[in-house]
Design a protein around this motif. Structure first.
Motif: not given
Length: 515
Positions: A49, A53-54, A57, A105-106
């Motif tokens: 993740w 996650s990066y 998004f 990171r999101c």
């Protein structure tokens, strides 16, 4: 407001530096994962993740960010994205728990999307039609410079300093970029401000999340995973619904859709975007496989693999920066096609790599494929930008970048499965416990670990030879993507007058071939 003279090239330097910060973050993370696992007490799922996650998004925010730039001002959105990128990079460095790092990171992905989309759309405002292709070439080179720099900078920092510095290094770069953008980049927005299209933004965001997340799952679990297919199919259905919804909105008097379907009536725009997707598919093979080859077969470290990727970047710069001159001489259609042909030739040459191939050989074919990559990508990008009205440059650039960003996990998923299948089919395994067999078949690094634990030189040779076989097969597939791009260019990309091809200018309608 306009920016003239050398100031616009300083502004381009700031935009390129900002793009470099975004690119460095992704490549540095791959080097930092072992330290993050220890420092944050992370599970294998957490580590997945950290990267996913990066990427999710980043891809999902492209179109909404483009809309915000067209509505409220691209300079404002770009500065906001740079400040947010600096802040979220700091949050990554000072995270104490995996969930804090994932949240940061999101946010970093949203900020990265704003930088990528607004930096590209700013080129249409900063530079005249004559200057734009050269600016695109510089911008393209900055996109790829992070590939070798990430392992080099990250490896040095992780060796000599606290792990948080691999993220804190983004802070001064992003803030410097924001200061220069504030000073030198003119503000621009759509004359008729597009409405906040919440339904369109929701459909496009969820669709891109579904497709991207599904491709990530394919990379983790293989093409037989039902969840991955459900996510990809669901995402595609939502993207089709998004396009249909935008078409209905555009048909209503006085309504402006988030994404104007009229953009796709220009074949130059549509096929230019598709061809940039083919560049991403072709190029990901080198980026995905070669660092593994250098570290697993050639026994280099992360910094060594970064150094060995420099010929790829050198070739890309040599191809991208003077692409406007090639377009002026040959026309955009032939220039893009020539780029794909050179790229295919370089990748096919790379597919003859053996376990004993030297750095000179790998450097030569990567430089050749990089040259073709830079030539085709810079020219195709100029063709796309020539078809985007300035007032819609935010969303127009967002579509291009969304295709580019989705193309990377798609190519990784395809080539990852090709590489693993070819690797496993070529292995010669001695008698081993089931756990060791599973570890060896899971990939080259697992195989090397088992060979060293058992002291089996024959297994080590088999693992490395099998990986090289998988590399060769994967590069043949990458070459096939480049050949497909070549065929599509010759068949579908409209010809444009040579001067227009070189300047990036053109009508917003299709230009009929005069050949």
């Amino acid at each position: 407001m306009s920016t003239s003279g050398r100031h616009k090239w300083w502004a381009l330097g700031a935009l390129s530096l900002s793009m470099l910060a975004v690119g460095l973050d992704g490549t540095i993370l791959s080097v930092a994962l072992p330290q993050l696992a220890h420092a944050l007490q992370s599970t294998e799922t957490d580590l997945q993740w950290f990267s996913s996650s990066y990427l999710l998004f980043l891809a999902a925010s492209m179109l909404p960010v483009g809309l915000l730039g067209d509505r409220y001002g691209r300079k404002k959105v770009l500065i906001g994205a740079l400040v947010l990128f600096a802040a979220s990079s700091g949050a990554c460095a000072y995270a104490h728990h995996p969930w804090q790092f994932i949240v940061a990171r999101c946010v970093l992905g949203v900020a990265g999307a704003g930088i990528i989309v607004m930096a590209l759309s700013a080129l249409t405002v900063l530079f005249t039609a004559e200057e734009r292709p050269k600016a695109v070439g510089v911008w393209s080179a900055a996109n790829f410079l992070a590939l070798p720099l990430g392992p080099l900078v990250g490896g040095w920092l992780l060796t000599h300093a606290w792990w948080g510095w691999v993220f804190l290094i983004n802070v001064p770069i992003a803030l410097l970029g924001a200061a220069v953008v504030l000073t030198l980049v003119p503000e621009s927005r759509a004359e008729a401000r597009p409405q906040l299209d919440l339904i369109g933004a929701g459909l496009s965001t969820l669709g891109l999340v579904g497709v991207t997340f599904g491709l990530i799952k394919v990379g983790e679990r293989g093409w037989g995973d039902a969840l991955a297919w459900a996510l990809m199919c669901g995402g595609l259905i939502l993207l089709i619904a998004f396009y249909q919804y935008e078409s209905r909105v555009s048909a209503r008097p006085g309504r402006r859709p988030m994404l104007d379907p009229a953009l796709f009536r220009a074949k130059s725009y549509t096929w230019g975007v598709i061809l940039i997707g083919f560049v991403a598919l072709s190029n990901i093979g080198v980026i995905f496989i070669m660092p593994q080859y250098f570290q697993a077969v050639r026994d280099t470290d992360a910094m060594g693999s970064g150094l060995r990727l420099l010929p790829l970047i050198g070739g890309l710069v040599v191809g991208a920066v003077p692409a406007d001159r090639f377009a002026r001489l040959l026309g955009a259609k032939i220039t893009v096609a020539a780029g794909f042909a050179v790229m295919a030739g370089g990748l096919f040459l790379g597919a003859t790599t053996g376990s004993s191939s030297g750095d000179g050989f790998s450097g030569a074919w990567m430089a050749l494929s990089g040259f073709g990559m830079g030539l085709s990508m810079a020219t195709a990008t100029s063709v796309v930008l020539s078809q985007v009205p300035e007032e819609r440059s935010g969303v127009g650039a967002a579509v291009l970048q969304a295709v580019n960003k989705v193309g990377a996990p798609f190519g990784s998923a395809i080539l990852g499965s090709v590489l693993l299948t070819a690797y496993q089919s070529h292995l010669t395994l001695p008698s081993l416990p089931p756990a060791a067999v599973h570890a060896t078949r899971s990939g080259v690094f697992g195989g090397i670990s088992v060979a060293r634990e058992t002291g089996s030189s024959s297994l080590l040779a088999s693992v490395r030879d099998s990986f090289v076989h998988g590399l060769d097969v994967s590069l043949v597939v990458s070459s096939g993507f480049a050949l497909a791009g070549l065929v599509c260019t010759l068949l579908f990309l409209p010809e444009v007058p040579r001067q227009a091809a070189a300047t990036g200018s053109g009508e917003s309608h299709d230009v009929v071939s005069v050949g």
